[in-house]
Design an enzyme around this catalytic site. Structure first.
Site, mmCIF file in Angstrom:
data_model
loop_
_atom_site.group_PDB
_atom_site.id
_atom_site.type_symbol
_atom_site.label_atom_id
_atom_site.label_comp_id
_atom_site.label_asym_id
_atom_site.label_seq_id
_atom_site.Cartn_x
_atom_site.Cartn_y
_atom_site.Cartn_z
ATOM 1 N N SER A 63 0.860 -1.184 0.000
ATOM 2 C CA SER A 63 0.000 0.000 0.000
ATOM 3 C C SER A 63 0.895 1.233 0.000
ATOM 4 C CB SER A 63 -0.875 0.004 1.260
ATOM 5 O OG SER A 63 -1.516 1.244 1.458
ATOM 6 N N TYR A 97 -2.581 -1.091 10.371
ATOM 7 C CA TYR A 97 -2.470 -1.221 8.914
ATOM 8 C C TYR A 97 -1.129 -0.698 8.414
ATOM 9 C CZ TYR A 97 -4.011 -1.039 4.017
ATOM 10 O OH TYR A 97 -4.138 -1.218 2.658
#
Length: 257
Positions: A139, A152
């Site tokens: 990401s 995350y």
């Protein structure tokens, strides 16, 4: 470019980015194994339909990516793989001091530890063949941070560290390991958030996308699952034989800031 004769396992692939990657790999001729934690008739139907559209073998194998043993069993049930795409992931947003411990544990397990387990299970077969491709879907949050996303961000930074380590361990053996770092991608999950954002900010669709959802993405455009899939196909191709241990950002300039 053809991946005919190669078997690809894509975790978390019954929707969104994972399904887009599976479509792209199948279109390039690879046999594909779809995965998620559910085991519904429609999951298996999805795989059969995908295979029929592209003229390849496509299967669905249920496995819970929060459980290491199931991650490893997925590779065994698939019969090994030439291409491994670690895509499974979940998200939760909260200040660190209020972050539920069970959510932290689940995000680290699914977003990071699952990639360790599947990679460990897949590598012996890749080494025996002298060829393999590992693509980790990280990401933009593997390269930068945002508040309230501690688990995350930590997991995706960890994915990049794992990517580099595996690449060094298998260098010179015909195996590469790389990461794709998407920014905001227009998936069904993101699409479903748009009406709520429009209501909350009292904006029309285009304005809320441009000014709220894509505020950190300079292009002010979503990436698409097709673009992520195309990037994965490139990393599996002979053109990327010497591309290993790195990440490719597909984020509209987010991490260039």
């Amino acid at each position: 470019m053809t991946l005919s004769g190669k078997r690809a396992v894509i975790t978390g692939s019954n929707s969104g980015i994972g399904l887009g990657v599976a479509e792209a790999l199948a279109a390039a001729g690879a046999e594909v194994v779809l995965n998620s934690f559910t085991d519904r008739p429609e999951d298996h139907d999805m795989a059969r339909d995908l295979g029929a559209r592209h003229g390849v073998v496509a299967r669905y194998i249920a496995a819970d990516m929060s459980k290491g043993a199931e991650c490893r069993a997925l590779i065994e049930k698939a019969g090994g793989c030439d291409i491994l795409v670690n895509n499974a992931g979940i998200q939760f947003v909260s200040p660190v001091e209020d972050f539920p411990v069970e959510k932290w544990d689940a995000i680290l397990a699914i977003n990071l530890s699952s990639a360790f387990h599947t990679t460990a299970a897949a590598l012996p077969g890749m080494k025996a063949k002298g060829w393999g491709r590992i693509v980790n879907v990280a990401s933009a949050h593997g390269l930068t941070a945002s508040p309230f996303k501690s688990a995350y961000v930590a997991a995706k930074h960890g994915v990049l560290g794992l990517t580099k380590t595996v690449a060094l361990e298998v260098a010179g053996q015909g195996i590469t390991c790389n990461a794709i770092c998407p920014g905001y991608v227009l998936t069904p999950l993101v699409e479903a958030q748009i009406p709520d954002q429009m209501k909350a900010h009292k904006m029309d669709r285009e304005t809320v996308i441009r000014e709220v959802m894509l505020d950190r993405q300079p292009s002010r455009q979503f990436a698409t699952v097709e673009q992520i899939g195309g990037t994965a196909v490139y990393l599996c191709s002979s053109s990327a034989d010497q591309v290993t241990g790195t990440s490719i950002s597909v984020d509209g300039g987010w991490t260039a800031l």
